[in-house]
Design a protein around this motif. Structure first.
Motif, mmCIF file in Angstrom:
data_model
loop_
_atom_site.group_PDB
_atom_site.id
_atom_site.type_symbol
_atom_site.label_atom_id
_atom_site.label_comp_id
_atom_site.label_asym_id
_atom_site.label_seq_id
_atom_site.Cartn_x
_atom_site.Cartn_y
_atom_site.Cartn_z
ATOM 1 N N MET A 1 0.817 -1.211 0.000
ATOM 2 C CA MET A 1 0.000 0.000 0.000
ATOM 3 C C MET A 1 0.851 1.261 0.000
ATOM 4 O O MET A 1 2.045 1.230 0.258
ATOM 5 N N GLY A 2 0.192 2.374 -0.305
ATOM 6 C CA GLY A 2 0.849 3.665 -0.424
ATOM 7 C C GLY A 2 0.853 4.457 0.862
ATOM 8 O O GLY A 2 0.589 3.944 1.956
ATOM 9 N N LEU A 3 1.116 5.743 0.706
ATOM 10 C CA LEU A 3 1.402 6.653 1.807
ATOM 11 C C LEU A 3 0.290 6.710 2.852
ATOM 12 O O LEU A 3 -0.863 7.019 2.537
ATOM 13 N N ASN A 4 0.676 6.421 4.094
ATOM 14 C CA ASN A 4 -0.201 6.578 5.258
ATOM 15 C C ASN A 4 -1.548 5.875 5.117
ATOM 16 O O ASN A 4 -2.558 6.323 5.669
ATOM 17 N N SER A 5 -1.559 4.783 4.386
ATOM 18 C CA SER A 5 -2.781 4.001 4.199
ATOM 19 C C SER A 5 -2.544 2.563 4.641
ATOM 20 O O SER A 5 -1.444 2.032 4.486
ATOM 21 N N THR A 6 -3.587 1.937 5.152
ATOM 22 C CA THR A 6 -3.463 0.555 5.607
ATOM 23 C C THR A 6 -3.730 -0.415 4.460
ATOM 24 O O THR A 6 -4.193 -0.033 3.385
ATOM 25 N N ASP B 1 3.935 -1.569 13.872
ATOM 26 C CA ASP B 1 4.659 -0.699 14.782
ATOM 27 C C ASP B 1 5.259 0.497 14.039
ATOM 28 O O ASP B 1 5.338 0.506 12.809
ATOM 29 N N THR B 2 5.700 1.466 14.835
ATOM 30 C CA THR B 2 6.258 2.699 14.283
ATOM 31 C C THR B 2 7.677 2.896 14.810
ATOM 32 O O THR B 2 7.877 3.558 15.839
ATOM 33 N N PRO B 3 8.684 2.322 14.139
ATOM 34 C CA PRO B 3 10.069 2.613 14.528
ATOM 35 C C PRO B 3 10.381 4.091 14.346
ATOM 36 O O PRO B 3 9.692 4.796 13.609
ATOM 37 N N ARG B 4 11.435 4.532 14.998
ATOM 38 C CA ARG B 4 11.848 5.925 14.863
ATOM 39 C C ARG B 4 12.204 6.224 13.405
ATOM 40 O O ARG B 4 12.849 5.436 12.730
ATOM 41 N N GLY B 5 11.787 7.371 12.909
ATOM 42 C CA GLY B 5 12.047 7.752 11.523
ATOM 43 C C GLY B 5 13.247 8.650 11.395
ATOM 44 O O GLY B 5 13.981 8.851 12.366
ATOM 45 N N PRO B 6 13.447 9.243 10.229
ATOM 46 C CA PRO B 6 12.646 9.074 9.008
ATOM 47 C C PRO B 6 12.913 7.725 8.355
ATOM 48 O O PRO B 6 13.901 7.057 8.669
ATOM 49 N N TYR B 7 12.020 7.326 7.434
ATOM 50 C CA TYR B 7 12.147 6.048 6.761
ATOM 51 C C TYR B 7 12.731 6.229 5.361
ATOM 52 O O TYR B 7 12.741 7.320 4.796
ATOM 53 N N LYS B 8 13.208 5.109 4.812
ATOM 54 C CA LYS B 8 13.654 5.043 3.425
ATOM 55 C C LYS B 8 12.918 3.903 2.741
ATOM 56 O O LYS B 8 12.630 2.875 3.366
ATOM 57 N N LEU C 1 3.537 5.085 -2.899
ATOM 58 C CA LEU C 1 4.705 4.741 -2.092
ATOM 59 C C LEU C 1 4.966 3.239 -2.141
ATOM 60 O O LEU C 1 6.116 2.798 -2.152
ATOM 61 N N GLY C 2 3.892 2.456 -2.206
ATOM 62 C CA GLY C 2 4.059 1.009 -2.325
ATOM 63 C C GLY C 2 4.739 0.609 -3.617
ATOM 64 O O GLY C 2 5.464 -0.396 -3.674
ATOM 65 N N GLY C 3 4.533 1.385 -4.686
ATOM 66 C CA GLY C 3 5.235 1.142 -5.937
ATOM 67 C C GLY C 3 6.712 1.465 -5.825
ATOM 68 O O GLY C 3 7.558 0.808 -6.440
ATOM 69 N N MET C 4 7.040 2.493 -5.047
ATOM 70 C CA MET C 4 8.446 2.827 -4.806
ATOM 71 C C MET C 4 9.131 1.712 -4.020
ATOM 72 O O MET C 4 10.256 1.292 -4.333
ATOM 73 N N ILE C 5 8.453 1.214 -2.992
ATOM 74 C CA ILE C 5 8.983 0.089 -2.213
ATOM 75 C C ILE C 5 9.154 -1.133 -3.103
ATOM 76 O O ILE C 5 10.144 -1.870 -3.003
ATOM 77 N N ALA D 1 10.070 9.090 3.285
ATOM 78 C CA ALA D 1 10.467 7.970 2.415
ATOM 79 C C ALA D 1 10.076 8.236 0.974
ATOM 80 O O ALA D 1 10.865 7.994 0.040
ATOM 81 N N GLY D 2 8.873 8.753 0.765
ATOM 82 C CA GLY D 2 8.430 9.052 -0.591
ATOM 83 C C GLY D 2 9.169 10.220 -1.217
ATOM 84 O O GLY D 2 9.543 10.186 -2.391
ATOM 85 N N MET D 3 9.422 11.258 -0.420
ATOM 86 C CA MET D 3 10.087 12.451 -0.945
ATOM 87 C C MET D 3 11.514 12.163 -1.408
ATOM 88 O O MET D 3 11.985 12.700 -2.410
ATOM 89 N N PHE D 4 12.218 11.308 -0.662
ATOM 90 C CA PHE D 4 13.635 11.079 -0.949
ATOM 91 C C PHE D 4 13.891 9.767 -1.696
ATOM 92 O O PHE D 4 15.037 9.392 -1.904
#
Length: 332
Positions: free
Chosen positions: A63-68, A98-105, A136-140, A246-249
């Motif tokens: 899935m994409g940005l901030n979506s379940t 869970d939410t590990p400390r960010g930012p993410y890549k 974002l899921g496509g980027m991953i 993660a999406g921006m970079f």
């Protein structure tokens, strides 16, 4: 398939009739450091649906940005009932994960998916996993294909980008990001209204009857989104900002895209020409460097193609899977 670290019985939006298993997969402690020396591993929430036969086609939806993962409900239901083994999960920082400390890549989020595959026993190096990612899921998915190409049979890249060319976001995209990240959106209802009008073209939202007879598309989608929001767990500010980062970079250079194209048996690229979040020409860039891909532009298509064009989208994904099978055997 290893035992789940935690079987889970909380609420879900996906089809209970097709569900094989729900639970949590631990992320590698060496890679994603727990909180404290003796802290538990961070975990991803997942749902496995469809066939439990060992030779069933495997497909994962990212899935994409901030979506379940519940945003894939139209795909999970379809492919599970077609005999696939279907995996959907919440990325780190959203939903039940869970939410590990960010930012993410995106490269690290791809490694999360590998941890999930390992947990489920999807470890065979025979090009047997079909990957579908949106935004974002496509980027991953791009990073995942480069990370474990020997496991991947096909990839479908939806409404996404490699971020080779810098582009300013659209006004609608900027409006959504600013309002969400600054706390200007005060209620769940306001959040849903903002998300729907950004993810879908107005021309589609103003139509009637695409989902239910005599019911407006806007009304249907806002109701569905609100039910999903009320069913799940709200994301944290850390999770939202970290996924946006993660999406921006995210960036996959042309030579890496070319390598991806050579390594994966079949790739599909699909976009809509009325996408408010990622300019549809980004998909043409993907096509140019990936090489021999199946490419489709949906007229009047917005960002959320899996729900706007559910049936057509499902058939596109299925066609990529079917076309990849002979090519995958030839690459073994």
């Amino acid at each position: 398939m290893s035992e789940s670290t935690n079987e889970f019985t909380g609420a879900t939006f996906l089809d209970a009739a097709t569900c094989l298993r729900r639970g949590f997969a631990p992320l590698d402690k060496k890679r994603v450091k727990p909180v404290g020396k003796e802290g538990d591993a961070f975990k991803l929430y997942y749902e496995l649906h469809g066939s439990d036969k060992p030779d069933a086609r495997k497909i994962v939806f990212i899935m994409g940005l901030n979506s379940t993962c519940w945003g894939w409900h139209g795909q999970v239901r379809y492919f599970a009932r077609q005999g696939y083994q279907v995996l959907a999960f919440d990325n780190r920082g959203v939903g039940y994960s869970d939410t590990p400390r960010g930012p993410y890549k995106t490269s690290e989020m791809a490694k999360d998916v590998v941890d999930l595959f390992d947990h489920l026993g999807w470890t065979s190096k025979d090009h047997s996993i079909n990957v579908v990612g949106v935004s974002l899921g496509g980027m991953i998915s791009q990073e995942l294909g480069l990370l474990i190409p020997e496991r991947i049979q096909s990839i479908v890249l939806t409404s996404t980008t490699a971020n080779i060319v810098f582009r300013l976001p659209s006004l609608k995209a900027l409006n959504m990001y600013v309002r969400i990240t600054t706390g200007m959106v005060k209620t769940k209802e306001d959040l849903v209204t903002l998300a729907v009008k950004t993810l879908y073209p107005d021309s589609f939202l103003d139509k009637v009857g695409d989902y239910e007879p005599e019911r407006g598309n806007r009304d249907y989608l806002e109701d569905e989104f609100l039910r999903r929001v009320n069913t799940g767990r709200p994301s944290t500010a850390m999770g939202r900002f970290s996924q946006i980062s993660a999406g921006m970079f995210h960036r996959v250079k042309p030579e890496r895209l070319e390598k991806l194209g050579r390594s994966i048996p079949a790739i599909g690229v699909i976009t809509g020409n009325d996408d408010n979040l990622i300019y549809w020409k980004e998909s043409e860039i993907l096509k140019r460097y990936l090489g021999d891909v199946e490419y489709k532009v949906l007229q009047n298509g917005g960002h959320a193609l899996p729900s706007q064009f559910r049936d057509e989208y499902n058939l596109f994904v299925e066609s990529i899977v079917e076309s990849s099978e002979g090519k995958a055997k030839a690459m073994l």
